[in-house]
Design an enzyme around this catalytic site. Structure first.
Site, PDB file in Angstrom:
ATOM      1  N   GLY A  47       2.261   2.514  19.848  1.00  0.00           N
ATOM      2  CA  GLY A  47       3.040   3.182  18.737  1.00  0.00           C
ATOM      3  C   GLY A  47       2.330   4.539  18.592  1.00  0.00           C
ATOM      4  N   GLN A  52      -0.930  11.763  13.843  1.00  0.00           N
ATOM      5  CA  GLN A  52      -1.811  11.482  15.047  1.00  0.00           C
ATOM      6  C   GLN A  52      -2.013  12.654  15.728  1.00  0.00           C
ATOM      7  OE1 GLN A  52      -0.650   7.233  15.575  1.00  0.00           O
ATOM      8  NE2 GLN A  52      -2.800   7.112  16.069  1.00  0.00           N
ATOM      9  N   CYS A 100      -6.068   1.368  17.591  1.00  0.00           N
ATOM     10  CA  CYS A 100      -5.489   2.511  16.951  1.00  0.00           C
ATOM     11  C   CYS A 100      -5.955   3.871  17.948  1.00  0.00           C
ATOM     12  CB  CYS A 100      -5.740   3.066  15.761  1.00  0.00           C
ATOM     13  SG  CYS A 100      -4.946   4.318  14.991  1.00  0.00           S
ATOM     14  N   LEU A 101      -4.856   4.611  18.275  1.00  0.00           N
ATOM     15  CA  LEU A 101      -5.426   5.710  19.072  1.00  0.00           C
ATOM     16  C   LEU A 101      -6.206   6.721  18.272  1.00  0.00           C
ATOM     17  CD1 LEU A 101      -1.872   6.200  20.831  1.00  0.00           C
ATOM     18  CD2 LEU A 101      -4.068   5.290  22.027  1.00  0.00           C
ATOM     19  N   HIS A 142       1.700  -0.873  10.602  1.00  0.00           N
ATOM     20  CA  HIS A 142       0.583  -0.118  11.128  1.00  0.00           C
ATOM     21  C   HIS A 142       0.937   1.208  11.026  1.00  0.00           C
ATOM     22  CE1 HIS A 142      -3.064   0.799  13.784  1.00  0.00           C
ATOM     23  NE2 HIS A 142      -2.539   1.748  14.135  1.00  0.00           N
ATOM     24  N   GLU A 143       2.127   1.635  11.812  1.00  0.00           N
ATOM     25  CA  GLU A 143       2.638   3.007  11.920  1.00  0.00           C
ATOM     26  C   GLU A 143       3.027   3.552  10.444  1.00  0.00           C
ATOM     27  OE1 GLU A 143       1.895   4.359  14.579  1.00  0.00           O
ATOM     28  OE2 GLU A 143       1.670   2.695  15.853  1.00  0.00           O
ATOM     29  N   HIS A 146       0.284   5.096   8.534  1.00  0.00           N
ATOM     30  CA  HIS A 146      -0.169   6.167   8.918  1.00  0.00           C
ATOM     31  C   HIS A 146       0.375   7.225   8.208  1.00  0.00           C
ATOM     32  CE1 HIS A 146      -2.945   5.789  12.323  1.00  0.00           C
ATOM     33  NE2 HIS A 146      -2.146   5.090  12.867  1.00  0.00           N
TER      34      HIS A 146
HETATM   35 NI    NI Z   1      -2.803   3.737  14.700  1.00  0.00          NI
END
Ligand code: NI
Length: 179
Positions: A47, A52, A100-101, A142-143, A146
Site C-alpha cells: 500500500g 509518502q 511502513c515504507l 493504515h493508508e 497517512h
Molecule cells: Ni505506511
C-alpha cells in the site's frame, strides 16, 4: 511515469492532513496514481499513500496478490481510492505486525478494527464502496491514517512491540508487507 522518493518518518508532510481531491479524470491525477503504482511496485509495498511521495492529497493505493508462499494470507484487491472514508463495523480489534515504507526496517504490533466499510472514488470519480475484514481492513486503516498525518508507531499500545524487523523476527515470514 516514475518511481518517486518515499519520504520517511520525521518529514513534516507525513504529519499533515492531506487535501481532498476536487477534480477527477485529470492528467495530473492519472500521473500521480501512475507514479504511486510504480513506486509501490519498485519497493514491493502492499500500500502507499500520496503523502509518502510528498504529495499532500487524499489518494491511496493498495493491493496484495495471492502469494503461493502464504496460502492462508488474505488477498487484497488492487485498488486506487480517493477521498476515502471509513466506517467501523463493530468494536472488535485485533493486533498484528505492521511495517511502513516511510518507517523502513521497523515493525510494530498495531491494533486495528477487524471489520470496516469504506467508501471513496476511483480516478474517474466513480464511487467505490466495500466491506473489508482482517488484513484488507488493516491495510485500508493504515493508508487512510497517512492522509490524516498518522503513522503506525503512534498506534502501538506497548512500545516493547516496536523494533527493527531483523531483531524481532528470525525470518521475514510472519511479518506483514510494508504499507
Ligand atoms: Ni505506511
Amino acid at each position: 511515469m516514475a518511481v518517486r522518493e518515499v519520504i520517511r518518518m520525521g518529514h513534516p508532510l507525513l504529519l499533515a492532513r492531506a487535501e481532498e481531491v476536487e477534480n477527477f479524470a485529470t492528467p495530473e491525477l492519472a500521473s500521480l496514481v501512475a507514479d504511486m503504482k510504480d513506486t509501490m511496485a519498485a519497493l514491493n509495498g502492499a500500500g502507499l499513500a500520496a503523502p509518502q511521495i510528498a504529495v499532500s492529497q487524499r489518494v491511496v493505493i493498495f493491493g496484495v496478490a495471492e502469494n503461493p508462499r502464504y496460502p492462508d494470507a488474505d488477498s487484497v484487491p488492487e485498488t486506487i481510492l480517493i477521498n476515502p472514508e471509513i466506517t467501523v463495523l463493530g468494536s472488535e480489534r485485533e493486533s498484528a505486525w505492521e511495517g511502513c515504507l516511510s518507517v523502513p526496517h521497523m515493525r510494530g504490533l498495531v491494533p486495528r478494527y477487524t471489520s470496516i466499510r469504506y467508501r471513496g472514488y476511483d480516478v474517474e470519480g466513480n464511487v467505490i464502496e466495500r466491506e473489508a475484514h482482517g488484513f484488507h481492513a488493516r491495510v485500508v486503516q493504515h493508508e487512510v491514517d497517512h492522509l490524516d498525518g498518522v503513522l503506525y508507531p503512534s498506534r502501538i499500545e506497548d512500545m516493547r512491540n516496536f523494533g527493527f524487523e531483523n531483531e524481532l523476527f528470525q525470518t521475514t515470514e510472519g511479518a506483514e508487507e510494508e504499507l
